[in-house]
Scaffold this active site. Sequence first.
Site, PDB file in Angstrom:
ATOM      1  CG  HIS A  91      -0.460   0.272   2.513  1.00 55.09           C
ATOM      2  ND1 HIS A  91      -0.348   1.555   3.016  1.00 55.09           N
ATOM      3  CD2 HIS A  91      -0.039  -0.552   3.501  1.00 55.09           C
ATOM      4  CE1 HIS A  91       0.127   1.512   4.247  1.00 55.09           C
ATOM      5  NE2 HIS A  91       0.326   0.247   4.562  1.00 55.09           N
ATOM      6  CD  GLU A 135      -3.092  -1.124   5.005  1.00 52.99           C
ATOM      7  OE1 GLU A 135      -2.986  -2.124   5.740  1.00 52.99           O
ATOM      8  OE2 GLU A 135      -2.789   0.032   5.400  1.00 52.99           O
ATOM      9  CD  GLU A 136      -2.042   2.919   7.183  1.00 55.35           C
ATOM     10  OE1 GLU A 136      -2.764   2.435   8.092  1.00 55.35           O
ATOM     11  OE2 GLU A 136      -0.816   2.776   7.152  1.00 55.35           O
ATOM     12  CG  ASP A 176       1.857  -3.137   5.363  1.00 54.66           C
ATOM     13  OD1 ASP A 176       2.529  -2.137   5.720  1.00 54.66           O
ATOM     14  OD2 ASP A 176       0.620  -3.141   5.321  1.00 54.66           O
ATOM     15  CG  HIS A 179      -0.201   4.418  12.103  1.00 54.15           C
ATOM     16  ND1 HIS A 179      -1.497   3.965  12.232  1.00 54.15           N
ATOM     17  CD2 HIS A 179       0.288   3.809  10.996  1.00 54.15           C
ATOM     18  CE1 HIS A 179      -1.772   3.114  11.257  1.00 54.15           C
ATOM     19  NE2 HIS A 179      -0.690   3.002  10.489  1.00 54.15           N
TER      20      HIS A 179
END
Length: 336
Positions: A65, A197-198, A220, A307
């Site tokens: 992603h 994706e997130e 990922d 994140h």
Amino acid sequence: MNLSDTIALLGRLTAAHGVSGDEGEVRDLIASLAEPYCDALRQDVMGNLIAHKRGDGPKLMLAAHMDSVGLVATHIDKEGFVRFGALGGLSALDLLGQRFRFRSGVCGVCMAQEDKEEKPSKNDLYLDIGAVDEAEARALVQAGDTAACLSPLTRVGAHRVSGSCLDNRAGCLVLLQAMARIRHPANDLYFVFTAQEEVGTRGVRPAAFAVEPDYGLVVDVTCPDDVPGARHEGTTQLGKGAAVKVMDRSVICHPRMVECLRALAQEQEIPFQNDLLSCGGTDGGPMRASRAGVVTGGVSVPCRYTHTAGELCDLRDIDACVRLVTALCERRLETI
């Protein structure tokens, strides 16, 4: 590609704007980097970028992603402060005090209302973009504009880098470098750089439906278990090699793919480790369940502090992932 070139390319990828649903800038960059190494390149309705490298074997879809977590402006106060919503899994603690940049180049710092004595929630936060009033702010930012964390890639120690958006530009880098290394594709390869994706693995679903792969591999990042106070939700460590996905909350990988990846790593002396997560998920879940089902596996880059503005990866792990993905693409999968 030497270490300096790898860091430079990863720096370009992490700096490109690509918040979920607004991936145009990073998609254009990846397309320009992938074009010399594929036979066909297209974008679908969801914004996924699909690069086809022709081979005689079964279809293998490799997905990474390209979107990142970020913010979306929702309204502007009369004083000129920007209120926002979160795109992806972000906490108030991760956001507070961080700088963000909108796709237009406008920057701001995220702060909390001073009247909040308790731990602030995301609803208590705002972006200060330096505007003196609402009119000036509205000339700079509109509702719906997206912003990504502004934290350039930095070398940390001898083999590690830190910055924002390593989730999952590190995975995109792995696919791009593997594409460049593959000389004799033994399978019909579809490299898919997925969107959104997130915010719920939305992009991979129509991509997998359209490609209709026989085999799937998701690249990922994964949360390691090597920091103080780790709750043992993962099994990997930085610097220990490519993480072969066994399971996470979204997918239980196909045993044949897991064993194939392990065998390839051992055969080619690629350092690897097992990746099991009790939290989080990847594009592997929707891919595994596409149509009548796909033989799906995963190769992950261990990444600390996902994140946040200070995500941290080991370049040796990235290289191990590139080598393992390349080996898979050059091994005819009908034999597993």
